[in-house]
Design a protein around this motif. Sequence first.
Motif, PDB file in Angstrom:
ATOM      1  N   UNK A  39      89.488 -17.228 -28.531  1.00  0.00           N
ATOM      2  CA  UNK A  39      90.894 -17.619 -28.360  1.00  0.00           C
ATOM      3  C   UNK A  39      91.268 -18.731 -29.336  1.00  0.00           C
ATOM      4  N   UNK A  40      90.372 -19.696 -29.532  1.00  0.00           N
ATOM      5  CA  UNK A  40      90.629 -20.778 -30.499  1.00  0.00           C
ATOM      6  C   UNK A  40      90.721 -20.197 -31.905  1.00  0.00           C
ATOM      7  N   UNK A  41      89.825 -19.258 -32.229  1.00  0.00           N
ATOM      8  CA  UNK A  41      89.874 -18.611 -33.548  1.00  0.00           C
ATOM      9  C   UNK A  41      91.200 -17.889 -33.758  1.00  0.00           C
ATOM     10  N   UNK A  42      91.700 -17.224 -32.722  1.00  0.00           N
ATOM     11  CA  UNK A  42      93.007 -16.556 -32.833  1.00  0.00           C
ATOM     12  C   UNK A  42      94.107 -17.579 -33.054  1.00  0.00           C
ATOM     13  N   UNK A  43      93.991 -18.709 -32.361  1.00  0.00           N
ATOM     14  CA  UNK A  43      95.006 -19.757 -32.480  1.00  0.00           C
ATOM     15  C   UNK A  43      95.048 -20.389 -33.860  1.00  0.00           C
ATOM     16  N   UNK A  44      93.893 -20.553 -34.496  1.00  0.00           N
ATOM     17  CA  UNK A  44      93.878 -21.188 -35.817  1.00  0.00           C
ATOM     18  C   UNK A  44      93.940 -20.159 -36.952  1.00  0.00           C
ATOM     19  N   UNK A  45      93.913 -18.874 -36.585  1.00  0.00           N
ATOM     20  CA  UNK A  45      94.080 -17.829 -37.588  1.00  0.00           C
ATOM     21  C   UNK A  45      92.816 -17.387 -38.292  1.00  0.00           C
TER      22      UNK A  45
END
Length: 127
Positions: A39-45
């Motif tokens: 989810x963090x990876x999705x948030x930071x792209x």
Amino acid sequence: MEWYVKVLKQYFVFSGRARRKEYWMFTLFNFIVSFVLSLVDMGIGSFDEVTGLGALSGIYTLLVLIPSIAVAVRRLHDTNHSGWWLLIGLIPLLGALFLLVVFCFDSKEDNEYGPNPKMLTDDALNA
């Protein structure tokens, strides 16, 4: 959480036995951490849909690869199977299903891989 940390402290330990609780709690926390990092990876792209990993989740996956294999081998030892049985997981679907069933088995007695970890005192486990 203590079971997760216990497995990480035994990073390269492939000998001995692992209780069901140790294996499944490590698996649960591993899944939760992987999910949150994705989810963090999705948030930071940095999430790549093709690989299903991002920068953070990819690094985490590499870091816990060895302890994951080690705890699975110790779990197989607890069910009186050789660690080489982990390779049966390479058989599509049936291998993973077989391992799932074996990982759910309980052990009741000592075997060639050591004493039953359920019967050890907490002092012996923490040493």
